[in-house]
Design an enzyme around this catalytic site. Structure first.
Site, short mmCIF file in Angstrom:
data_model
loop_
_atom_site.label_atom_id
_atom_site.label_comp_id
_atom_site.label_asym_id
_atom_site.label_seq_id
_atom_site.Cartn_x
_atom_site.Cartn_y
_atom_site.Cartn_z
N ASP A 18 0.87 -1.17 0.00
CA ASP A 18 0.00 0.00 0.00
C ASP A 18 0.91 1.23 0.00
OD1 ASP A 18 -2.39 1.63 0.51
OD2 ASP A 18 -1.59 1.81 2.54
N ASP A 20 -0.10 5.22 1.19
CA ASP A 20 -0.27 6.14 2.32
C ASP A 20 -0.31 5.39 3.64
OD1 ASP A 20 -0.55 8.79 1.06
OD2 ASP A 20 -2.29 7.88 0.09
#
Length: 224
Positions: A18, A20
Site C-alpha cells: 500500500d 499512504d
C-alpha cells in the site's frame, strides 16, 4: 497490538505495498483536506477520519456528502487539493532502503490513490514508483475488496499465496487477507488485527535477502 518478540522470517516470490501510511506518511495533508471538507458541510471530522483511512476518496465522499451533492465533482476537487499539497510528506522509516533491496519485477504498489496523486506522493517522499502500480483507476471496487491485490499478483505473475502484502489500514488489511495473501500490518493505525497478522512499527528493523529458486523465480526472505 503487539510486535513480534522474536525475529520472524517470511519467504515469498512477490511483495505488494500500500502507499499512504505504509510507504509514505501523508497524514497531515490527508487530515487537512478532510477537515476542510467536513467544515464546509458541517460534518463530523472525527468520524470521517476514523472510517476513511485506506478507502478511495470517492467512496468516502459518497458516504458523507449531503444529499444531492455532485459526488464526482467533489471527489475531483478533493483530489486536486491533495495533488497540490506535498509539504510534510516523508517516507516511512526504512521504506526507501527496503524498496531498493527488492527486485523491481517482484514489487507492486496497490493504492486507493489515483495515478497522479500516487506519483506526487512517492516523489515527494523520495521513493521510486514501482514499475507495477495498481491505482484507483485500475479497479472497479476499492479496498476492502481484494480486487486491487489480486490484480497486482496477476500482473507480477505470482499466485496470491506466494506473495505478501504490507498495509497500514483496516480496509487494506482486510483486502489483502480477502485476496488470500499473507498480510503484515504497518504502523499505529491498523486497528485490532486478525489472528495471524504480524505487526511492525516501520521498516527500520526489516531486511530482505533475495535469491533465485530452482525455477528461476525470485525468492525474497524477509526478516521481521
Amino acid at each position: 497490538m503487539s510486535l513480534p518478540t522474536e525475529a520472524v522470517t517470511l519467504t515469498v516470490h512477490a511483495v505488494l505495498f500500500d502507499m499512504d501510511g505504509t510507504l509514505v506518511d501523508s497524514t497531515a495533508i490527508v487530515e487537512q483536506v478532510w477537515c476542510e471538507f467536513a467544515g464546509r458541510y458541517g460534518l463530523d471530522i472525527d468520524e470521517i477520519l476514523r472510517t476513511s483511512h485506506g478507502i478511495q476518496a470517492k467512496d468516502t465522499v459518497r458516504r458523507f456528502a449531503p444529499a444531492g451533492a455532485d459526488i464526482d465533482a467533489l471527489a475531483e476537487e478533493l483530489g486536486e487539493m491533495e495533488r497540490t499539497r506535498t509539504s510534510g510528506i516523508v517516507a516511512i522509516p526504512g521504506a526507501a532502503a527496503l524498496l531498493r533491496s527488492l527486485p523491481a519485477d517482484a514489487v507492486a504498489l496497490v493504492t486507493s490513490a489515483d495515478r497522479i496523486l500516487a506519483d506526487v506522493r512517492m516523489r515527494a517522499a523520495g521513493l521510486e514508483m514501482p514499475t507495477t502500480a495498481v491505482t484507483s483507476e485500475a479497479v472497479t471496487r476499492g479496498k476492502p475488496h481484494p480486487e486491487g491485490y489480486l490484480r497486482a499478483a496477476a500482473l507480477l505473475g505470482v499466485d496470491p499465496v506466494d506473495a505478501v502484502v504490507f498495509e497500514d489500514a483496516p480496509a487494506g488489511i482486510a483486502a489483502g487477507l480477502a485476496a488470500g495473501i499473507r498480510t503484515i500490518a504497518v504502523g499505529p493505525n491498523t486497528g485490532e488485527l486478525p489472528d495471524g497478522v504480524l505487526h511492525i512499527r516501520d521498516y527500520s528493523s526489516v531486511s530482505a535477502t533475495v535469491e533465485h529458486d530452482e525455477d528461476g523465480r525470485w525468492t525474497i526472505s524477509f526478516r521481521l
